[in-house]
Design a protein around this motif. Structure first.
Motif, mmCIF file in Angstrom:
data_model
loop_
_atom_site.group_PDB
_atom_site.id
_atom_site.type_symbol
_atom_site.label_atom_id
_atom_site.label_comp_id
_atom_site.label_asym_id
_atom_site.label_seq_id
_atom_site.Cartn_x
_atom_site.Cartn_y
_atom_site.Cartn_z
ATOM 1 N N PRO A 59 0.815 -1.214 0.000
ATOM 2 C CA PRO A 59 0.000 0.000 0.000
ATOM 3 C C PRO A 59 0.849 1.265 0.000
ATOM 4 C CG PRO A 59 0.190 -0.828 2.224
ATOM 5 C CD PRO A 59 0.954 -1.790 1.348
ATOM 6 N N THR A 60 0.252 2.343 -0.446
ATOM 7 C CA THR A 60 0.825 3.674 -0.285
ATOM 8 C C THR A 60 0.048 4.384 0.812
ATOM 9 O OG1 THR A 60 1.444 3.782 -2.619
ATOM 10 C CG2 THR A 60 1.324 5.859 -1.421
ATOM 11 N N VAL A 61 0.745 4.830 1.839
ATOM 12 C CA VAL A 61 0.115 5.529 2.960
ATOM 13 C C VAL A 61 0.509 6.997 2.883
ATOM 14 C CG1 VAL A 61 -0.122 5.660 5.473
ATOM 15 C CG2 VAL A 61 0.186 3.434 4.365
ATOM 16 N N THR A 62 -0.485 7.868 2.849
ATOM 17 C CA THR A 62 -0.229 9.296 2.715
ATOM 18 C C THR A 62 -1.063 10.090 3.711
ATOM 19 O OG1 THR A 62 -1.920 9.461 0.981
ATOM 20 C CG2 THR A 62 0.361 9.153 0.276
ATOM 21 N N SER A 63 -0.539 11.265 4.044
ATOM 22 C CA SER A 63 -1.293 12.253 4.799
ATOM 23 C C SER A 63 -1.174 13.559 4.030
ATOM 24 C CB SER A 63 -0.733 12.408 6.224
ATOM 25 O OG SER A 63 -1.412 13.431 6.930
ATOM 26 N N ALA A 69 -4.297 14.064 12.284
ATOM 27 C CA ALA A 69 -4.151 13.986 10.827
ATOM 28 C C ALA A 69 -4.913 12.784 10.275
ATOM 29 C CB ALA A 69 -2.672 13.878 10.457
ATOM 30 N N LEU A 70 -5.355 12.913 9.023
ATOM 31 C CA LEU A 70 -6.063 11.826 8.350
ATOM 32 C C LEU A 70 -5.094 11.107 7.419
ATOM 33 C CD1 LEU A 70 -9.461 13.546 7.453
ATOM 34 C CD2 LEU A 70 -8.975 11.992 9.349
ATOM 35 N N LEU A 71 -5.038 9.781 7.556
ATOM 36 C CA LEU A 71 -4.174 8.962 6.717
ATOM 37 C C LEU A 71 -5.018 8.227 5.684
ATOM 38 C CD1 LEU A 71 -1.779 7.372 9.369
ATOM 39 C CD2 LEU A 71 -1.672 9.616 8.282
ATOM 40 N N ARG A 72 -4.457 8.108 4.497
ATOM 41 C CA ARG A 72 -5.147 7.437 3.394
ATOM 42 C C ARG A 72 -4.336 6.221 2.962
ATOM 43 N NH1 ARG A 72 -8.672 9.043 -0.923
ATOM 44 N NH2 ARG A 72 -8.336 7.797 -2.801
ATOM 45 N N PHE A 73 -5.027 5.119 2.672
ATOM 46 C CA PHE A 73 -4.380 3.890 2.224
ATOM 47 C C PHE A 73 -4.804 3.616 0.778
ATOM 48 C CE2 PHE A 73 -5.504 3.650 6.698
ATOM 49 C CZ PHE A 73 -4.277 3.423 7.296
ATOM 50 N N ASP A 74 -3.827 3.448 -0.094
ATOM 51 C CA ASP A 74 -4.108 3.159 -1.499
ATOM 52 C C ASP A 74 -3.335 1.918 -1.922
ATOM 53 O OD1 ASP A 74 -5.859 5.380 -2.335
ATOM 54 O OD2 ASP A 74 -4.127 6.622 -1.866
ATOM 55 N N PHE A 75 -4.048 0.911 -2.418
ATOM 56 C CA PHE A 75 -3.431 -0.285 -2.974
ATOM 57 C C PHE A 75 -3.545 -0.227 -4.493
ATOM 58 C CE2 PHE A 75 -4.266 -1.722 1.307
ATOM 59 C CZ PHE A 75 -3.224 -2.609 1.581
ATOM 60 N N VAL A 131 -8.333 -0.777 15.031
ATOM 61 C CA VAL A 131 -8.925 0.554 14.994
ATOM 62 C C VAL A 131 -9.971 0.594 13.885
ATOM 63 C CG1 VAL A 131 -6.890 1.692 15.940
ATOM 64 C CG2 VAL A 131 -7.107 1.413 13.471
ATOM 65 N N ARG A 132 -10.943 1.433 14.068
ATOM 66 C CA ARG A 132 -12.027 1.560 13.097
ATOM 67 C C ARG A 132 -11.681 2.654 12.092
ATOM 68 N NH1 ARG A 132 -18.039 2.242 15.309
ATOM 69 N NH2 ARG A 132 -17.473 0.151 16.052
ATOM 70 N N ASP A 169 -14.760 6.606 4.451
ATOM 71 C CA ASP A 169 -14.002 6.646 3.197
ATOM 72 C C ASP A 169 -12.684 5.888 3.329
ATOM 73 O OD1 ASP A 169 -12.845 8.364 4.968
ATOM 74 O OD2 ASP A 169 -12.825 10.092 3.637
ATOM 75 N N ASP A 170 -12.614 4.978 4.317
ATOM 76 C CA ASP A 170 -11.439 4.123 4.539
ATOM 77 C C ASP A 170 -10.201 4.915 4.919
ATOM 78 O OD1 ASP A 170 -12.799 1.759 4.112
ATOM 79 O OD2 ASP A 170 -12.383 1.741 1.960
ATOM 80 N N ARG A 171 -10.395 6.085 5.486
ATOM 81 C CA ARG A 171 -9.260 6.829 6.011
ATOM 82 C C ARG A 171 -9.147 6.603 7.511
ATOM 83 N NH1 ARG A 171 -9.539 12.941 4.037
ATOM 84 N NH2 ARG A 171 -11.690 12.687 4.734
ATOM 85 N N LEU A 172 -7.963 6.909 8.042
ATOM 86 C CA LEU A 172 -7.678 6.709 9.460
ATOM 87 C C LEU A 172 -7.283 8.035 10.081
ATOM 88 C CD1 LEU A 172 -6.918 4.897 11.978
ATOM 89 C CD2 LEU A 172 -4.633 4.783 10.988
#
Length: 219
Positions: free
Chosen positions: A107-111, A154-160, A180-181, A185-188
């Motif tokens: 995955p690519t994890v971005t903020s 901060a909101l983290l986004r996961f992209d596969f 964690v829930r 939109d599948d962000r953390l």
């Protein structure tokens, strides 16, 4: 789109301007190329993985300018080739992996525009490759992973590159992971309290499963 305008467009202009400078024997154009490379160089310098590389990259153009002044255009071309070659390697390194390859796609994890380094953990794939699971403290020590600073909340986004059938995310408290829930939109959303937080990702595809870990520091 912002990343393209702020980082990649000046990078392409930097290489183009410096190439013209070498061809026309203009050291000033190479220095302009160095200036154009500053946005992406400073961005890389702010990351734990490329902080030193980011500081050194503009010097490729400066070295090229000095070489042109001394009529050593081949040395200037070599300096520019090193600069462009690094970003070519980086492009390949960050490119999505084919799920039919030897390992599960990472995955690519971005903020926002910030990329957070991710390391692999346990995986089992259809071609028979596998790796055993390590706890977060052991994997962090083995990979010498350093935390990436992020702001509170901060909101983290996961992209596969290929969407998995299921994804679960856990935050480690010592040697124990706590699931964690994710948001709709599948962000953390990371905690508001300062500290270092390891997160693990478990993803499943038809071809198998993969585990990943990243480390952040809430400032």
């Amino acid at each position: 789109m912002i990343a393209v305008l702020v980082l990649w467009l000046p990078l392409l202009l930097s290489v183009s301007v410096s190439a013209v400078g070498i061809g026309s024997r203009s050291s000033r154009l190479l220095l302009l190329g160095a200036a154009l490379s500053l946005p992406v160089s400073l961005y890389l310098a702010a990351t734990p993985r490329f902080w030193l590389t980011g500081l050194l990259l503009p010097l490729c153009h400066v070295a090229g300018a000095l070489a042109v002044r001394r009529e050593h255009r081949w040395m200037a071309g070599l300096s520019l080739a090193l600069f462009a070659g690094f970003f070519g390697w980086l492009w390949v390194d960050l490119a999505p992996r084919d799920p039919r390859g030897p390992l599960p796609p990472g995955p690519t994890v971005t903020s926002g525009d910030l990329f957070i380094p991710v390391v692999r953990n346990a995986h089992r794939w259809e071609n028979g490759t596998s790796a055993e699971n390590l706890s977060a403290p052991l994997l962090i020590e083995a990979k010498r992973l350093t935390p990436t600073p992020v702001p509170p909340g901060a909101l983290l986004r996961f992209d596969f590159p290929v969407p998995p059938r299921s994804v679960t995310v856990s935050r480690w408290e010592g040697d124990r992971p706590e699931r964690v829930r994710l948001m709709r939109d599948d962000r953390l959303q990371v905690p508001d309290h300062p500290g270092i937080y390891p997160y693990s990702i478990a993803a499943r595809w038809r071809q198998g499963s993969g585990g990943y870990l990243f480390l952040i520091r809430v400032r």
